[in-house]
Design a protein around this motif. Structure first.
Motif, PDB file in Angstrom:
ATOM      1  N   UNK A   1      14.529  12.667  -5.778  1.00  0.00           N
ATOM      2  CA  UNK A   1      13.431  12.958  -6.692  1.00  0.00           C
ATOM      3  C   UNK A   1      13.222  11.906  -7.753  1.00  0.00           C
ATOM      4  N   UNK A   2      14.262  11.114  -8.030  1.00  0.00           N
ATOM      5  CA  UNK A   2      14.134  10.075  -9.052  1.00  0.00           C
ATOM      6  C   UNK A   2      13.109   9.019  -8.720  1.00  0.00           C
ATOM      7  N   UNK A   3      12.773   8.864  -7.434  1.00  0.00           N
ATOM      8  CA  UNK A   3      11.782   7.852  -7.060  1.00  0.00           C
ATOM      9  C   UNK A   3      10.406   8.149  -7.661  1.00  0.00           C
ATOM     10  N   UNK A   4      10.119   9.415  -7.930  1.00  0.00           N
ATOM     11  CA  UNK A   4       8.813   9.766  -8.514  1.00  0.00           C
ATOM     12  C   UNK A   4       8.609   9.110  -9.869  1.00  0.00           C
ATOM     13  N   UNK A   5       9.704   8.770 -10.540  1.00  0.00           N
ATOM     14  CA  UNK A   5       9.601   8.149 -11.856  1.00  0.00           C
ATOM     15  C   UNK A   5       9.282   6.660 -11.781  1.00  0.00           C
ATOM     16  N   UNK A   6       9.288   6.102 -10.577  1.00  0.00           N
ATOM     17  CA  UNK A   6       9.094   4.657 -10.423  1.00  0.00           C
ATOM     18  C   UNK A   6       7.767   4.297  -9.782  1.00  0.00           C
ATOM     19  N   UNK A   7       6.810   5.228  -9.827  1.00  0.00           N
ATOM     20  CA  UNK A   7       5.474   4.923  -9.335  1.00  0.00           C
ATOM     21  C   UNK A   7       4.421   5.457 -10.292  1.00  0.00           C
ATOM     22  N   UNK A   8       3.349   4.688 -10.431  1.00  0.00           N
ATOM     23  CA  UNK A   8       2.197   5.152 -11.197  1.00  0.00           C
ATOM     24  C   UNK A   8       1.230   5.899 -10.286  1.00  0.00           C
ATOM     25  N   UNK A   9       1.544   5.940  -9.003  1.00  0.00           N
ATOM     26  CA  UNK A   9       0.699   6.612  -8.032  1.00  0.00           C
ATOM     27  C   UNK A   9       1.321   7.914  -7.573  1.00  0.00           C
ATOM     28  N   UNK A  10       0.836   8.455  -6.467  1.00  0.00           N
ATOM     29  CA  UNK A  10       1.386   9.706  -5.935  1.00  0.00           C
ATOM     30  C   UNK A  10       2.820   9.513  -5.447  1.00  0.00           C
ATOM     31  N   UNK A  11       3.564  10.601  -5.420  1.00  0.00           N
ATOM     32  CA  UNK A  11       4.941  10.559  -4.927  1.00  0.00           C
ATOM     33  C   UNK A  11       5.251  11.849  -4.184  1.00  0.00           C
ATOM     34  N   UNK A  12       6.003  11.721  -3.106  1.00  0.00           N
ATOM     35  CA  UNK A  12       6.453  12.882  -2.350  1.00  0.00           C
ATOM     36  C   UNK A  12       7.897  12.661  -1.932  1.00  0.00           C
TER      37      UNK A  12
ATOM     38  N   UNK B   1       5.312   9.125   8.237  1.00  0.00           N
ATOM     39  CA  UNK B   1       4.934   7.744   7.937  1.00  0.00           C
ATOM     40  C   UNK B   1       3.515   7.445   8.392  1.00  0.00           C
ATOM     41  N   UNK B   2       3.196   7.825   9.615  1.00  0.00           N
ATOM     42  CA  UNK B   2       1.844   7.572  10.123  1.00  0.00           C
ATOM     43  C   UNK B   2       0.797   8.283   9.284  1.00  0.00           C
ATOM     44  N   UNK B   3       1.092   9.502   8.885  1.00  0.00           N
ATOM     45  CA  UNK B   3       0.134  10.272   8.100  1.00  0.00           C
ATOM     46  C   UNK B   3      -0.106   9.628   6.730  1.00  0.00           C
ATOM     47  N   UNK B   4       0.961   9.215   6.065  1.00  0.00           N
ATOM     48  CA  UNK B   4       0.788   8.576   4.758  1.00  0.00           C
ATOM     49  C   UNK B   4       0.100   7.222   4.881  1.00  0.00           C
ATOM     50  N   UNK B   5       0.404   6.496   5.950  1.00  0.00           N
ATOM     51  CA  UNK B   5      -0.272   5.216   6.157  1.00  0.00           C
ATOM     52  C   UNK B   5      -1.761   5.417   6.409  1.00  0.00           C
ATOM     53  N   UNK B   6      -2.108   6.425   7.200  1.00  0.00           N
ATOM     54  CA  UNK B   6      -3.521   6.717   7.446  1.00  0.00           C
ATOM     55  C   UNK B   6      -4.237   7.105   6.154  1.00  0.00           C
ATOM     56  N   UNK B   7      -3.566   7.911   5.345  1.00  0.00           N
ATOM     57  CA  UNK B   7      -4.189   8.352   4.094  1.00  0.00           C
ATOM     58  C   UNK B   7      -4.534   7.167   3.205  1.00  0.00           C
ATOM     59  N   UNK B   8      -3.652   6.189   3.154  1.00  0.00           N
ATOM     60  CA  UNK B   8      -3.913   5.008   2.335  1.00  0.00           C
ATOM     61  C   UNK B   8      -4.978   4.114   2.947  1.00  0.00           C
TER      62      UNK B   8
ATOM     63  N   UNK C   1       9.662   9.339  -0.509  1.00  0.00           N
ATOM     64  CA  UNK C   1      11.101   9.220  -0.242  1.00  0.00           C
ATOM     65  C   UNK C   1      11.527  10.191   0.852  1.00  0.00           C
ATOM     66  N   UNK C   2      12.534   9.755   1.631  1.00  0.00           N
ATOM     67  CA  UNK C   2      13.061  10.560   2.734  1.00  0.00           C
ATOM     68  C   UNK C   2      14.577  10.643   2.635  1.00  0.00           C
TER      69      UNK C   2
ATOM     70  N   UNK D   1       0.816  -1.216   0.000  1.00  0.00           N
ATOM     71  CA  UNK D   1       0.000   0.000   0.000  1.00  0.00           C
ATOM     72  C   UNK D   1       0.846   1.262   0.000  1.00  0.00           C
ATOM     73  N   UNK D   2       2.146   1.119   0.244  1.00  0.00           N
ATOM     74  CA  UNK D   2       3.031   2.267   0.216  1.00  0.00           C
ATOM     75  C   UNK D   2       4.469   1.836   0.389  1.00  0.00           C
ATOM     76  N   UNK D   3       5.374   2.555  -0.276  1.00  0.00           N
ATOM     77  CA  UNK D   3       6.805   2.272  -0.180  1.00  0.00           C
ATOM     78  C   UNK D   3       7.518   3.536   0.228  1.00  0.00           C
ATOM     79  N   UNK D   4       8.400   3.425   1.248  1.00  0.00           N
ATOM     80  CA  UNK D   4       9.111   4.565   1.805  1.00  0.00           C
ATOM     81  C   UNK D   4      10.622   4.340   1.721  1.00  0.00           C
ATOM     82  N   UNK D   5      11.267   4.693   0.610  1.00  0.00           N
ATOM     83  CA  UNK D   5      12.731   4.598   0.543  1.00  0.00           C
ATOM     84  C   UNK D   5      13.371   5.758   1.290  1.00  0.00           C
TER      85      UNK D   5
END
Length: 270
Positions: free
Chosen positions: A207-218, A240-247, A192-193, A115-119
């Motif tokens: 910023x390159x991580x945005x190119x590896x998702x078809x979904x939202x990226x921050x 992390x908690x905020x993005x997990x809640x959003x999903x 990404x952090x 549901x989410x990836x956090x590199x």
């Protein structure tokens, strides 16, 4: 897949809760054990299950050979995690970021996409990861400069030997890693952090991580170096908690970003 394999690859920093709203997988950096994430349990409410990956040659797997091919980590980890019920999120720091991308890709192909990836503090998987083999002296200097390793271990010859063997195996794994010719994109959000003073992985590379998702990226660049979260746990885990809640489409009921971890402040609220 046996239960024993799951217990081999996954270590839990606290007892599994009777019911969970989501699972957060934590993937260690180079040279580290799963126990590097021991204090993360203080920063998440009890309904979040935390599991950290234990790579071969670390912790209770000390007698095993270190992996030198990233696929030897990603394949078994994905197979174990595919059996986890409910929403699944993956956080990987440094080397763990590359492992995380490959784990997420395999889960997606299994129909168990996360549901989410956090590199964290990791250049995007499709960017160059070519590295020159460091000498032992250079490796020790890097460990001292970047942090993330107990200085006591670096001053003890026997412990230092164990750390260097793990780090050199991880270096070989990173240096041999290839994203591949096929364009591979995750369907889940990628957030990404990194650290603003991280000389190893400048914020611009995140910023390159945005190119590896078809979904939202921050991208979130926090104060600090390669191990920025040593002084930024409130900010990092708040994101992390905020993005997990959003999903998970949940109400905002967790602790605020500026609060202290559980057990350290009476202001913590579930």
């Amino acid at each position: 897949m046996s239960e024993n394999l799951g217990s081999t690859w996954l270590w839990e920093p606290r007892p599994r809760p009777p019911s969970t709203s989501a699972t957060l997988v934590l993937l260690p950096h180079s040279g580290a054990m799963a126990q590097a994430y021991a204090n993360w349990a203080d920063w998440f409410s009890d309904d979040i299950r935390l599991v950290a990956a234990q790579y071969p040659g670390r912790g209770q797997r000390f007698s095993e050979e270190h992996a030198t091919d990233l696929n030897d980590l990603a394949g078994p980890l994905a197979a174990v995690l595919a059996r986890e019920p409910g929403p699944l999120f993956v956080f990987g720091h440094s080397l763990g970021g590359l492992v995380g991308f490959e784990v997420c890709w395999r889960l997606q192909r299994m129909g168990r996409g996360p549901d989410g990836f956090f590199p964290s503090a990791t250049p995007a998987a499709h960017q160059s990861h070519s590295l020159r083999a460091p000498s032992e002296a250079e490796l020790v200097a890097q460990l001292l400069d970047r942090g993330g390793m107990d200085r006591v271990a670096l001053e003890d010859p026997d412990l230092l030997d164990l750390v260097l063997r793990a780090c050199l195996a991880d270096w070989a794994m990173t240096a041999s890693y290839r994203y591949g010719a096929e364009r591979r994109v995750l369907e889940c959000p990628i957030v990404a952090f990194g650290g603003a003073e991280d000389s190893a992985v400048p914020g611009a590379l995140l910023g390159g991580w945005a190119e590896l998702t078809a979904g939202p990226s921050e991208t979130h660049v926090l104060d600090g170096g390669h191990f920025y979260f040593d002084g930024q746990m409130a900010a990092l885990t708040g994101h992390l908690r905020r993005h997990m809640r959003a999903q998970r489409h949940e109400e905002d009921h967790d602790i605020e970003d500026n609060e202290q971890p559980r057990g350290h402040s009476p202001s913590y609220a579930e």
